[in-house]
Design an enzyme around this catalytic site. Structure first.
Site, short mmCIF file in Angstrom:
data_model
loop_
_atom_site.label_atom_id
_atom_site.label_comp_id
_atom_site.label_asym_id
_atom_site.label_seq_id
_atom_site.Cartn_x
_atom_site.Cartn_y
_atom_site.Cartn_z
N SER A 1 0.85 -1.20 0.00
CA SER A 1 0.00 0.00 0.00
C SER A 1 0.88 1.25 0.00
CB SER A 1 -0.86 0.06 1.27
OG SER A 1 -1.76 -1.01 1.31
N LEU B 1 1.88 0.81 -10.54
CA LEU B 1 1.00 0.54 -11.69
C LEU B 1 -0.04 1.64 -11.84
CD1 LEU B 1 -2.12 -0.48 -10.86
CD2 LEU B 1 -0.88 -2.48 -10.15
N CYS C 1 -5.81 7.92 -6.01
CA CYS C 1 -4.53 8.15 -5.31
C CYS C 1 -3.92 9.55 -5.37
CB CYS C 1 -3.53 7.13 -5.80
SG CYS C 1 -4.02 5.47 -5.31
#
Ligand code: NAD
Ligand code: UGA
Length: 479
Positions: A144, A183, A292
């Protein structure tokens, strides 16, 4: 941090045979699928507390919980061979030599740091489960995205384990290392198969080598960077901040183009061909979305402020301010062009995912833009090739809207959806939106008809021949 208390350096780095990944989400699922593909001799258990998600991972290949090009084929070849999805945290942790923590790390919604700091509840609960159920020596990998120094917290929880009654005899030891994931959704499989780099941070060389040996099955050694723990944790936040900063920079320039008659496509090309600048991440659009960028920059800002680095915090905060402004100006432009009034007007939204090739809607610019259009009184028809009607309605919180604002429908057929529409707004750069039959669509729209192309996927000249009013983001020749 002193990691020595908990380390034992007797693990053979070549002998990782059982991996557990906690969190079967956008990162855990694809990452472990690719790992399973390249390491057939390692058994991998991906576990999650969300049983519905696990059922989907075990279900039909065309109904996996996430959509990623190429993912279904990999899952088909590795599932139940050496990749297993379950809710059995206890059993999977117990048998693992190495455990990846791939759980969600959103922003805190209450208490100290609300709206900025990372909420580490899920990381903490994972660490507690590991400390309870692990056996022997276990390498714990932070997958994470985490605030710098989180490894210290994990280490502290792991170090204060309580033995379960039936397992009192065995001493447990742990090594914590960091291996952030880079990614991007929509290209996850490609990114995992051919990463620009793999980053591993840690003090325990045996643990670092153990993970490095796994990656060496498909990644060249020169692409594997090893650092200390804190550099690794911080680099992930900084990489996302740099990427988001480029998007805010180009979005700020898009407005200068509109004001001056320049064209953002041409400016991006002219600027990006300088090899020092590079041509990637210079596409202007309706603002960045995704789960994110925003949370990671907020977290970076919080970390800076906690060290009293206020000027640095302000600098990064600017990236978010421009992003909010860009989303807002798209919606305001639509209202302005439609005579300042959206009552009784039908608007077709093309694209609800935060980018093409994903079904993820988290923080999608479409959400705020649609919500603002709804507030103005527009009736919306939404189309997306991969996001479901249920997800669209859930993201817009439709069930809590006032009755008069519930004028929102979902339509798979674009031509059907365009019938009597006053405007069409392209918000996601899906390939299928690039070659629509505009002649047919224009005929059935209410006139004057408008198209707002926030992703610049259309050929403006062709559309103008149809007398369709077109506004293209960053195009200085807009009317
Ligand atoms: P996600 O929400 O899709 O998945 C996280 C999963 O963890 C959920 O299914 C949740 O139920 C599960 N979970 C939470 N606590 C658990 C526990 N104690 N035990 C078992 N399962 C638990 O999140 P994601 O998008 O996969 O992101 C995970 C992390 O990776 C975040 O820190 C994110 O910042 C980072 N990251 C995400 C991406 C991306 O493209 N989404 C890319 C790089 C890094
Ligand atoms: C991003 C990073 O690219 C990954 O490296 C990182 O691992 C990930 O965040 C993460 O930590 O979660 P992701 O959010 O999946 O990946 O997708 P991006 O391709 O980065 O796109 C993010 C947003 O920026 C999208 O809304 C996209 O449309 C927008 N974008 C991207 C632009 O507006 N212009 C661009 O030139 C590029």
């Amino acid at each position: 941090m002193s990691t020595s208390k908990l380390q034992i350096k007797n693990i053979d780095p070549l002998k990782i045979s059982n991996i557990c990944c906690i969190g079967a989400g956008y990162v855990g699922g694809p990452t472990m699928a690719v790992l399973a593909n390249y390491c057939p001799n390692i058994k991998i258990n991906v576990v999650d507390i969300n049983s519905e998600r696990i059922d989907k991972w075990n279900g039909e290949l065309n109904e996996l919980p996430i959509f990623e090009p190429g993912l279904d084929l990999i899952i088909k070849s590795v599932r139940k061979r050496n990749l297993f999805f379950s809710t059995d945290l206890r059993g999977s942790i117990k048998s693992a030599d190495m455990i990846f923590i791939s759980v969600n790390t959103p922003i805190k919604t209450k208490g100290i740091g609300a709206g900025q700091a990372s909420d580490l509840s899920w990381v903490e609960s994972s660490a507690r489960q590991i400390s309870k159920f692990a056996k022997g020596h276990t390498i714990v990998v932070e997958k994470s995205t985490l605030p710098v120094k989180t490894a210290e917290i994990i280490q502290s929880i792991l170090g204060s384990y309580e033995d379960l009654d039936d397992e009192k005899t065995e001493k447990k030891t742990f090594s914590v290392i960091s291996n952030p994931e880079f990614l991007a959704e929509g290209t996850a499989i490609e990114n995992l198969k051919f990463p620009d780099r793999v980053l591993i941070g840690g003090e325990d060389q045996f643990a670092v080598d153990a993970l490095k040996n796994i990656y060496l099955n498909w990644v060249k050694e020169e692409k594997i960077i090893t650092t200390n723990l804190w550099s690794s944790e911080l680099s992930k936040l900084i990489a996302n901040a740099f990427l988001a900063q480029r998007i805010s920079s180009i979005n700020a320039v898009s407005m200068i183009c509109e004001s001056t008659g320049a064209n953002i496509k041409e400016v991006s090309k002219a600027v990006g061909t300088d090899s020092r600048i590079g041509d990637k991440f210079l596409d202007s659009g309706p603002g960045f979305g995704g789960s994110c960028f925003k949370k990671d920059i907020l977290n970076l800002v919080y970390i800076c402020r906690s060290f009293s680095l206020n000027e640095v915090a302000d600098y990064w905060e600017g990236v978010l301010l421009i992003n909010d402004w860009q989303q807002e100006r798209v919606y305001k432009t639509i209202v302005k062009k439609l005579y300042g009034n959206l009552n009784e007007k039908k608007i077709l939204i093309l694209g609800f995912a935060f980018k093409a090739n994903t079904n993820d809607t988290r923080n999608s610019p479409s959400i705020d833009i649609c919500n603002n259009l709804i507030k103005e009184g527009a009736s919306l028809v939404i189309n997306d090739p991969k996001v479901s009607e249920k997800e669209v309605f859930h993201s817009l919180n439709i069930y809590n809207l006032k009755k008069e604002q519930k004028n929102i429908t979902f339509e798979k057929d674009i031509v059907q959806a365009a019938n009597k529409a006053d405007a069409i707004v392209i918000l996601t750069d899906w390939e299928q939106y690039k070659n629509l039959n505009w002649e047919q669509i224009y005929k059935i729209m209410r006139k004057p008809a408008w198209v707002f192309d926030t992703r610049r996927v259309l050929s403006i000249e062709t559309l103008k021949e149809l007398k369709l009013n077109v506004w293209q983001l960053g195009n200085g020749s807009n009317d």
